[in-house]
Design an enzyme around this catalytic site. Structure first.
Site, short mmCIF file in Angstrom:
data_model
loop_
_atom_site.label_atom_id
_atom_site.label_comp_id
_atom_site.label_asym_id
_atom_site.label_seq_id
_atom_site.Cartn_x
_atom_site.Cartn_y
_atom_site.Cartn_z
N LYS A 16 -3.94 -5.30 1.21
CA LYS A 16 -4.32 -4.46 2.38
C LYS A 16 -4.73 -5.33 3.56
O LYS A 16 -4.39 -5.04 4.70
CB LYS A 16 -5.49 -3.52 2.00
N GLY A 40 -12.49 -7.55 -1.32
CA GLY A 40 -12.17 -8.92 -0.90
C GLY A 40 -10.78 -8.87 -0.32
O GLY A 40 -9.81 -8.66 -1.04
N GLN A 222 -10.35 -1.05 -1.91
CA GLN A 222 -9.96 -0.62 -3.26
C GLN A 222 -8.57 0.06 -3.25
O GLN A 222 -7.76 -0.25 -2.39
CB GLN A 222 -11.03 0.29 -3.89
P1 GDP Z 1 -6.56 -6.70 -0.69
O1 GDP Z 1 -7.88 -6.60 -1.35
O2 GDP Z 1 -5.72 -5.48 -0.90
O3 GDP Z 1 -6.63 -7.10 0.75
O4 GDP Z 1 -5.77 -7.87 -1.47
P2 GDP Z 1 -6.39 -9.30 -1.88
O5 GDP Z 1 -6.53 -10.12 -0.67
O6 GDP Z 1 -7.57 -9.14 -2.74
O7 GDP Z 1 -5.25 -9.83 -2.83
C1 GDP Z 1 -3.93 -10.03 -2.38
C2 GDP Z 1 -3.58 -11.53 -2.54
O8 GDP Z 1 -2.20 -11.71 -2.38
C3 GDP Z 1 -4.23 -12.40 -1.49
O9 GDP Z 1 -4.51 -13.66 -2.05
C4 GDP Z 1 -3.16 -12.52 -0.41
O10 GDP Z 1 -3.28 -13.71 0.35
C5 GDP Z 1 -1.92 -12.55 -1.25
N1 GDP Z 1 -0.73 -11.97 -0.65
C6 GDP Z 1 -0.60 -10.88 0.13
N2 GDP Z 1 0.69 -10.59 0.36
C7 GDP Z 1 1.41 -11.51 -0.33
C8 GDP Z 1 2.81 -11.72 -0.55
O11 GDP Z 1 3.67 -10.99 -0.08
N3 GDP Z 1 3.14 -12.77 -1.35
C9 GDP Z 1 2.23 -13.59 -1.92
N4 GDP Z 1 2.68 -14.60 -2.67
N5 GDP Z 1 0.91 -13.42 -1.74
C10 GDP Z 1 0.52 -12.39 -0.97
P1 IMO Z 2 -10.21 -4.54 -2.67
O1 IMO Z 2 -10.63 -3.81 -1.42
C1 IMO Z 2 -9.95 -4.53 -7.01
C2 IMO Z 2 -13.13 -2.47 -9.18
C3 IMO Z 2 -14.06 -3.31 -10.02
C4 IMO Z 2 -14.37 -2.31 -11.14
C5 IMO Z 2 -14.45 -0.99 -10.38
C6 IMO Z 2 -15.85 -0.56 -9.98
O2 IMO Z 2 -10.30 -6.01 -2.56
O3 IMO Z 2 -8.90 -4.04 -3.16
P2 IMO Z 2 -17.53 -1.41 -8.10
O4 IMO Z 2 -18.15 -2.74 -7.86
O5 IMO Z 2 -16.73 -0.88 -6.96
O6 IMO Z 2 -18.52 -0.37 -8.60
O7 IMO Z 2 -16.52 -1.63 -9.32
O8 IMO Z 2 -13.67 -1.16 -9.20
N1 IMO Z 2 -13.03 -2.88 -7.76
C7 IMO Z 2 -11.97 -3.50 -7.25
N2 IMO Z 2 -10.84 -3.94 -7.83
N3 IMO Z 2 -10.10 -4.64 -5.67
C8 IMO Z 2 -11.22 -4.17 -5.07
O9 IMO Z 2 -11.36 -4.16 -3.73
C9 IMO Z 2 -12.24 -3.61 -5.86
N4 IMO Z 2 -13.45 -3.08 -5.60
C10 IMO Z 2 -13.92 -2.63 -6.76
O10 IMO Z 2 -13.42 -4.46 -10.51
O11 IMO Z 2 -13.28 -2.22 -12.01
MG MG Z 3 -9.03 -7.60 -2.77
#
Ligand code: GDP
Ligand code: IMO
Ligand code: MG
Length: 426
Positions: A16, A40, A222
């Site tokens: 996202k 995160g 999430q």
């Molecule tokens: P979010 O919480 O939905 O913003 O996703 P996160 O940042 O937690 O996890 C997504 C991970 O995938 C991050 O480390 C991004 O840098 C990485 N990422 C996002 N898009 C791509 C993609 O198209 N390819 C690869 N290899 N990594 C990506």
């Molecule tokens: P982003 O925005 C993935 C998961 C936790 C746990 C459950 C409940 O980065 O996609 P909480 O601390 O919210 O009460 O935990 O939800 N969880 C996530 N999993 N990405 C997240 O955020 C999450 N935020 C919470 O691992 O299973």
């Molecule tokens: Mg994340």
């Protein structure tokens, strides 16, 4: 007028942050709808990596108004650390607004989060232990402290005294040390002074911007399958990450939203406990985990890996109102001989196409897969859909057919520039 919702359509971590940052190049406003520092969101710009927790992903563009909406729970200490961290890396020119109706996460929420997890033992949720669940519980229980109360010293103290009367009983019940009003008040009133300048009625601000014709992005945290109402309860978060909840979470009319974009990994991951019908283990999971760097941004836990689940995705589309999909991390699947997509579930020998509501039923679910040929060419530099290998295109088309949602974006790498626009939606 353009208002686009960016929603996680799986169990979180779909990318996202990356997609919000991509659209932020053209946006005027980015609103974080819900959640707190359990999120995160990783963003990579010119090989420089940032991990955002509570701050909207528009923060890197100085012209964007970044809004923390009423649906969020905000840990002021963490928020300030996050801001100072960005400033130390040169992100000094930003616009930030915090809703006076958002709720404040305080130390007793974090303590209770860990304590409830320990108390549940083998039935624990696997939360991020950031106090998010207990803070939302207080909101529902009407003993929460809102940002508007927090920034008024007298009000904050009064609210804290009242809240601690109950919270200390809860801490005592769980065998934990009780908390002192003065200790929290003296530390947190200083954070309140620092955030006060950002606080306003963000619902009014968003309305003004929409009326002016500004381009507004709503960034969820999430994912739909972690939704308190529609997710795999009780293994969910404590808010609703769905696009359909954005009007409540942000104080806008449902009619003001133009489109909902579901962010969807080309496979599935999940952190924490709970049902995961398409989960895979062993060498294949290891291959995907390492290629996708699938370790939690917040807790560093290895993410569980599975094939793409179109039953869950279709359900998310239906309950969230998803119009379009962004398929992310597609490059991670390069090198696999065969790729599975789950298009139905089998329960007690019967084929079903819906998401069961109870854990008892979910435990019995066996995924039914369609098998597609993989591809070996590097796709991480592809700039258009046409350039992709034919097996990759077949995979994307299969997702569209199975989910009834049009793919508007394809992401082939973590960097902002590794993004293919298939359809203009913002
Ligand atoms: P979010 O919480 O939905 O913003 O996703 P996160 O940042 O937690 O996890 C997504 C991970 O995938 C991050 O480390 C991004 O840098 C990485 N990422 C996002 N898009 C791509 C993609 O198209 N390819 C690869 N290899 N990594 C990506
Ligand atoms: P982003 O925005 C993935 C998961 C936790 C746990 C459950 C409940 O980065 O996609 P909480 O601390 O919210 O009460 O935990 O939800 N969880 C996530 N999993 N990405 C997240 O955020 C999450 N935020 C919470 O691992 O299973
Ligand atoms: Mg994340």
């Amino acid at each position: 007028m353009s208002a686009l919702v960016i929603e996680g359509s799986q169990w979180g971590d779909e990318g996202k942050g990356k997609i919000t940052d991509y659209f932020s190049q053209e946006a005027d406003v980015v609103v974080r709808s819900q959640g707190g520092n359990n999120a995160g969101h990783t963003i990579t710009i010119n090989n420089e990596k940032f991990a955002l927790r509570s701050i909207p992903s528009g923060i890197f563009n100085p012209k964007i108004k970044n809004i923390l909406a009423n649906g969020m729970v905000i840990n002021p200490k963490q928020l300030l650390e996050e801001l100072h961290g960005l400033e130390a890396r040169g992100i000094k020119d930003y616009k930030l607004y915090i809703s006076n109706r958002a709720h404040i996460v305080l130390p007793y929420h974090e303590m209770l989060d860990s304590a409830y997890e320990a108390y549940k033992g083998s039935h624990k949720i696997g939360t991020t232990k950031r106090g998010v669940g207990p803070c939302y519980s207080d909101k529902i229980n009407r003993i929460g402290i809102r940002v508007g109360n927090f920034i008024d010293e007298d009000d904050f103290r009064k609210c804290l005294v009242e809240a601690l009367k109950i919270k200390n009983e809860e801490l005592k019940m769980l065998g934990l040390e009780q908390m002192n009003v003065d200790d929290i008040f003296n530390e947190y009133k200083e954070y309140a002074k620092e955030i006060k300048k950002y606080v306003c009625d963000t619902s009014l601000l968003i309305e003004e911007e929409l009326e002016k014709g500004s381009k507004v992005l709503f960034e969820g945290a999430q994912g739909a399958m972690l939704c308190l109402d529609h997710g795999t309860y009780p293994y969910v978060t404590s808010s609703s990450p769905t696009g359909s909840a954005v009007p409540i979470n942000c104080g806008v009319s449902p009619k003001s939203i133009n489109s909902i974009l579901g962010i969807c990994k080309a496979y599935t991951t999940r952190v924490g406990e709970g049902p995961f019908p398409t989960e895979i283990e062993g060498d294949l999971a290891h291959y995907i985990r390492e290629r996708g760097h699938e370790y939690g941004t917040v807790t560093k836990r290895p993410r569980r890996i599975g094939w793409l689940d179109c039953v869950a995705l279709n359900y998310a589309r239906r309950v969230s109102g998803i119009d379009y999909l962004a398929i992310t991390l597609l490059d991670v699947l390069t090198g696999l001989d065969e790729i599975n997509i789950c298009y139905a579930y089998k329960v007690d020998g019967k084929i079903i196409n819906y998401m069961p509501a109870t854990l008892k039923e979910l435990k019995k679910v066996k995924p039914v897969y369609m098998k597609l040929a993989g591809w070996s060419d590097d796709i991480s530099n592809a700039k258009s859909f046409e350039e992709l290998p034919s097996n990759t295109k077949t995979y994307i088309k299969a997702i569209e057919e199975l989910t009834k949602a049009k793919v508007a974006i394809i992401s082939v790498g973590a960097d902002r520039c590794q993004t293919i626009k298939v359809k203009e939606i913002f």
